[in-house]
Design a protein around this motif. Structure first.
Motif, PDB file in Angstrom:
ATOM      1  N   ALA A 206      33.903  51.959  26.072  1.00  0.00           N
ATOM      2  CA  ALA A 206      34.121  51.098  24.892  1.00  0.00           C
ATOM      3  C   ALA A 206      35.482  51.416  24.272  1.00  0.00           C
ATOM      4  CB  ALA A 206      33.008  51.324  23.868  1.00  0.00           C
ATOM      5  N   LEU A 207      35.803  52.701  24.146  1.00  0.00           N
ATOM      6  CA  LEU A 207      37.096  53.070  23.542  1.00  0.00           C
ATOM      7  C   LEU A 207      38.261  52.615  24.424  1.00  0.00           C
ATOM      8  CD1 LEU A 207      36.582  56.656  22.025  1.00  0.00           C
ATOM      9  CD2 LEU A 207      36.365  54.442  20.914  1.00  0.00           C
ATOM     10  N   ALA A 208      38.074  52.726  25.733  1.00  0.00           N
ATOM     11  CA  ALA A 208      39.139  52.294  26.651  1.00  0.00           C
ATOM     12  C   ALA A 208      39.389  50.789  26.496  1.00  0.00           C
ATOM     13  CB  ALA A 208      38.762  52.634  28.090  1.00  0.00           C
ATOM     14  N   ALA A 209      38.299  50.020  26.383  1.00  0.00           N
ATOM     15  CA  ALA A 209      38.456  48.564  26.217  1.00  0.00           C
ATOM     16  C   ALA A 209      39.065  48.242  24.863  1.00  0.00           C
ATOM     17  CB  ALA A 209      37.097  47.878  26.368  1.00  0.00           C
ATOM     18  N   MET A 210      38.607  48.949  23.823  1.00  0.00           N
ATOM     19  CA  MET A 210      39.147  48.685  22.472  1.00  0.00           C
ATOM     20  C   MET A 210      40.644  48.965  22.434  1.00  0.00           C
ATOM     21  SD  MET A 210      36.430  49.864  19.603  1.00  0.00           S
ATOM     22  CE  MET A 210      35.063  50.725  20.251  1.00  0.00           C
ATOM     23  N   GLU A 211      41.060  50.002  23.144  1.00  0.00           N
ATOM     24  CA  GLU A 211      42.492  50.329  23.179  1.00  0.00           C
ATOM     25  C   GLU A 211      43.283  49.169  23.784  1.00  0.00           C
ATOM     26  OE1 GLU A 211      43.227  54.112  25.031  1.00  0.00           O
ATOM     27  OE2 GLU A 211      45.387  53.694  25.125  1.00  0.00           O
ATOM     28  N   ARG A 212      42.790  48.639  24.930  1.00  0.00           N
ATOM     29  CA  ARG A 212      43.484  47.505  25.572  1.00  0.00           C
ATOM     30  C   ARG A 212      43.461  46.265  24.684  1.00  0.00           C
ATOM     31  NH1 ARG A 212      45.044  48.876  31.206  1.00  0.00           N
ATOM     32  NH2 ARG A 212      43.915  50.805  31.517  1.00  0.00           N
ATOM     33  N   MET A 213      42.365  46.105  23.929  1.00  0.00           N
ATOM     34  CA  MET A 213      42.213  44.890  23.111  1.00  0.00           C
ATOM     35  C   MET A 213      42.796  45.060  21.707  1.00  0.00           C
ATOM     36  SD  MET A 213      38.272  44.101  24.142  1.00  0.00           S
ATOM     37  CE  MET A 213      38.068  42.625  23.149  1.00  0.00           C
ATOM     38  N   LYS A 214      43.358  46.235  21.476  1.00  0.00           N
ATOM     39  CA  LYS A 214      43.954  46.556  20.160  1.00  0.00           C
ATOM     40  C   LYS A 214      42.925  46.438  19.024  1.00  0.00           C
ATOM     41  CE  LYS A 214      48.623  45.945  21.708  1.00  0.00           C
ATOM     42  NZ  LYS A 214      48.196  46.620  22.938  1.00  0.00           N
ATOM     43  N   ILE A 215      41.713  46.924  19.304  1.00  0.00           N
ATOM     44  CA  ILE A 215      40.694  47.022  18.243  1.00  0.00           C
ATOM     45  C   ILE A 215      40.694  48.478  17.776  1.00  0.00           C
ATOM     46  CG2 ILE A 215      38.222  46.895  17.713  1.00  0.00           C
ATOM     47  CD1 ILE A 215      37.925  44.794  19.916  1.00  0.00           C
ATOM     48  N   ASN A 216      40.901  48.686  16.481  1.00  0.00           N
ATOM     49  CA  ASN A 216      40.901  50.043  15.943  1.00  0.00           C
ATOM     50  C   ASN A 216      39.453  50.515  15.788  1.00  0.00           C
ATOM     51  OD1 ASN A 216      40.997  52.320  14.383  1.00  0.00           O
ATOM     52  ND2 ASN A 216      42.409  51.488  12.843  1.00  0.00           N
ATOM     53  N   PRO A 217      39.045  51.584  16.523  1.00  0.00           N
ATOM     54  CA  PRO A 217      37.641  52.009  16.436  1.00  0.00           C
ATOM     55  C   PRO A 217      37.229  52.367  15.012  1.00  0.00           C
ATOM     56  CG  PRO A 217      38.928  53.499  17.849  1.00  0.00           C
ATOM     57  CD  PRO A 217      39.834  52.375  17.463  1.00  0.00           C
ATOM     58  N   TYR A 218      38.181  52.837  14.191  1.00  0.00           N
ATOM     59  CA  TYR A 218      37.836  53.213  12.817  1.00  0.00           C
ATOM     60  C   TYR A 218      37.513  51.990  11.950  1.00  0.00           C
ATOM     61  CZ  TYR A 218      38.815  58.033  13.774  1.00  0.00           C
ATOM     62  OH  TYR A 218      38.738  59.289  14.293  1.00  0.00           O
ATOM     63  N   LYS A 219      37.913  50.796  12.452  1.00  0.00           N
ATOM     64  CA  LYS A 219      37.597  49.584  11.676  1.00  0.00           C
ATOM     65  C   LYS A 219      36.541  48.733  12.380  1.00  0.00           C
ATOM     66  CE  LYS A 219      41.984  49.234   9.325  1.00  0.00           C
ATOM     67  NZ  LYS A 219      43.340  48.750   9.447  1.00  0.00           N
ATOM     68  N   ALA A 220      36.043  49.249  13.519  1.00  0.00           N
ATOM     69  CA  ALA A 220      35.146  48.413  14.329  1.00  0.00           C
ATOM     70  C   ALA A 220      33.695  48.513  13.859  1.00  0.00           C
ATOM     71  CB  ALA A 220      35.238  48.850  15.789  1.00  0.00           C
ATOM     72  N   THR A 221      33.008  47.368  13.894  1.00  0.00           N
ATOM     73  CA  THR A 221      31.565  47.356  13.639  1.00  0.00           C
ATOM     74  C   THR A 221      30.840  47.162  14.975  1.00  0.00           C
ATOM     75  OG1 THR A 221      31.693  44.987  13.207  1.00  0.00           O
ATOM     76  CG2 THR A 221      31.715  46.448  11.287  1.00  0.00           C
ATOM     77  N   VAL A 222      29.686  47.827  15.095  1.00  0.00           N
ATOM     78  CA  VAL A 222      28.982  47.847  16.386  1.00  0.00           C
ATOM     79  C   VAL A 222      27.488  47.578  16.168  1.00  0.00           C
ATOM     80  CG1 VAL A 222      28.486  49.270  18.433  1.00  0.00           C
ATOM     81  CG2 VAL A 222      30.601  49.662  17.158  1.00  0.00           C
ATOM     82  N   ALA A 223      26.900  46.795  17.091  1.00  0.00           N
ATOM     83  CA  ALA A 223      25.439  46.611  17.117  1.00  0.00           C
ATOM     84  C   ALA A 223      24.930  47.112  18.466  1.00  0.00           C
ATOM     85  CB  ALA A 223      25.089  45.135  16.939  1.00  0.00           C
ATOM     86  N   VAL A 224      23.845  47.876  18.436  1.00  0.00           N
ATOM     87  CA  VAL A 224      23.326  48.491  19.673  1.00  0.00           C
ATOM     88  C   VAL A 224      21.872  48.085  19.875  1.00  0.00           C
ATOM     89  CG1 VAL A 224      22.912  50.663  20.893  1.00  0.00           C
ATOM     90  CG2 VAL A 224      24.879  50.466  19.351  1.00  0.00           C
ATOM     91  N   GLN A 225      21.606  47.361  20.946  1.00  0.00           N
ATOM     92  CA  GLN A 225      20.222  46.980  21.261  1.00  0.00           C
ATOM     93  C   GLN A 225      19.595  48.043  22.159  1.00  0.00           C
ATOM     94  OE1 GLN A 225      19.319  44.053  24.265  1.00  0.00           O
ATOM     95  NE2 GLN A 225      17.813  43.070  22.949  1.00  0.00           N
TER      96      GLN A 225
END
Ligand SMILES: NC(=O)C1=CN([C@@H]2O[C@H](COP(=O)(O)OP(=O)(O)OC[C@H]3O[C@@H](n4cnc5c(N)ncnc54)[C@H](O)[C@@H]3O)[C@@H](O)[C@H]2O)C=CC1
Ligand SMILES: O=C(O)CCC(=O)C(=O)O
Length: 424
Positions: A206-225
């Motif tokens: 997830a972090l690797a993808a967020m890095e490529r997509m320029k999503i800051n993990p500290y600002k990201a919201t997540v839902a886990v099923q």
């Protein structure tokens, strides 16, 4: 004596059909020979056993158990054993093939297999589950083996069942064989880091993808099923890396808090509440399937297959889906997801941390040695990051989704090994 009826095979969203559609598409992109396509499209072996078990009330119930060996081209076969009422041959065939592709994507020397027993472990006592597990292990005595086929945990099974399997196999062999099963308790030859390994791999990818997509993990919201082994560790580790987990769910329903759920507290609650989130007060209860369409940055389906389908794919709002479960997205939903520009880190990459550390456990068992947690984590993180980069580059090279790219990487590797082994 009562017999557990075969589970009806879902004709609309069949995981084996989903696997085959992606396999076909990737084989086409790769220009795979017809011969090798035909070899890989059907499993090497499909075993179904009837397992009579004495229940606590003295009655005898007959359960149906499965093991499918998909391919041993890259090495001994590897894959978990699932205890669930939905287990059926098509599901186990799909799961076994996914193991072949998964091991190839992360470059570990295993082929793919999977097993399962149609049962509801939530309604069985520990003694009944133990007798069922031992009966299954004995029935599979000629299939299993540290150089042949090595089971591990999956949905509904964990360290306890792996200890029983290791013990039963060892009794049948007349010696202790720790390397026949992975995911064992630490003091029986388990590896540090295996319990959290699948969730950790989900976090790393997830972090690797967020890095490529320029999503800051500290600002990201997540839902886990799914809040079992994979979902709860993925939640905990993503939270540790700064993400806000706004929703989790399990079989009892979904739990949403727009200000973030305290995952440590949620895990403590689940552990002290018979394994379920029912009654959790740190969040508002919402409909179980509503978790998939919440307005979040990242969605982690970590429960079961075919939860994202043509019925709900158009409503998904997440920018990134990281597949903790095997086969959570049906093949028919792929196009809708791709058209919406949602990036999907596919199951055979995102949840490969588990089998990677299973491989490390098997290596340690064979060496008669124990690695530190740091060593296990460092090596598994490196493995997942390398596989992610390879799949990302392949997706750019072929102009395909990450899912098809992962299949291309895997099929290419298995096909080359087949040719070099002289299979034609
Ligand atoms: N345990 C492992 O190391 C690995 C597991 N996986 C896959 O991850 C998925 C989950 O496996 P585990 O976490 O091991 O299983 P688990 O049995 O520990 O947890 C499953 C979770 O999903 C929930 N669940 C079941 N049906 C649900 C539904 N309809 N809606 C919402 N939640 C539901 C259960 O309540 C539980 O919280 C499976 O697809 C499995 O094949 C993949 C790689 C490795
Ligand atoms: O740890 C393993 O060997 C296999 C885990 C598994 O069944 C899976 O990755 O789906």
């Amino acid at each position: 004596m009562s017999y557990i009826e075969p589970a009806p095979i879902k004709d609309k969203e069949n995981p084996f059909e989903s696997m085959m559609k992606r396999f076909k598409q990737a084989s086409h992109s790769l220009g795979l020979d017809d011969e090798i396509y035909n070899v890989l499209k059907s499993p090497d072996k499909q075993v179904i056993v009837s397992l009579p078990v004495t229940m606590d009330d003295g009655s005898i119930r007959v359960f149906e158990g499965y093991r499918v060996i998909h391919s041993n081209i890259l090495g001994p076969t590897k894959g978990g054993v699932r205890y669930d009422m939905g287990v059926n041959l098509d599901e186990v065939k799909a799961l076994a093939a996914w193991m072949t592709w998964k091991c190839a994507v992360v470059d570990i020397p295993y082929g793919g297999a999977k097993g399962g027993i149609r049962c509801n472990p939530r309604e069985m006592s520990a003694g009944e589950i133990e007798r069922l597990t031992r009966s299954y292990t004995t029935a599979m005595n000629d299939i299993f083996g540290p150089d042949k086929d090595i089971p591990a945990p999956d949905m509904g099974t964990g360290q306890r069942e792996m200890a029983w399997m290791m013990d039963e196999y060892s009794r049948n062999q007349g010696k202790t064989v720790t390397g026949v099963v992975t995911g064992k308790p630490l003091f029986l030859g388990g590896s540090l880091g295996r319990e959290e390994a699948t969730g950790r791999g989900v976090m790393i990818s997830a972090l690797a993808a967020m890095e490529r997509m320029k999503i800051n993990p500290y600002k990201a919201t997540v839902a886990v099923q799914g809040f079992g082994n994979v979902g709860s560790f993925a939640s905990l580790l993503l939270e540790e890396r700064g993400a806000m987990i706004v929703a989790v769910s399990d079989i009892s329903g979904a739990y949403y808090n727009k200000n973030g759920i305290d995952i440590k507290k949620a895990i403590e609650y689940r552990n002290s509440n018979g394994g379920t989130m029912e009654g959790f007060e740190g969040a508002e209860k919402i409909g179980g399937s509503d978790i998939l369409t919440l307005d979040v940055d990242v969605l982690v389906p970590a429960a079961k297959e075919d939860v994202i389908t043509t019925r709900n794919a158009a409503d998904i709002k997440a920018k990134l889906i990281v597949e903790g479960a095997n086969g959570p997205t049906s093949a028919n939903a792929d196009q809708i997801i791709n058209d919406k520009g949602i990036v999907v880190v596919p199951d055979i990459l995102a949840n490969a941390g588990g089998v990677t550390v299973s491989y490390f456990e098997w290596v340690q068992n064979r060496l008669g040695y124990k690695w530190t947690r740091e060593r296990v984590n460092r090596r598994s993180d490196r493995t997942i990051r390398a596989a992610f980069s390879n799949v990302w580059a392949t997706s750019e090279e072929y102009g395909v989704s990450l899912r098809i790219a992962a299949y291309i990487v895997a099929i290419d590797k298995v096909a080359k090994a087949y040719k070099f082994r002289g299979g034609f």
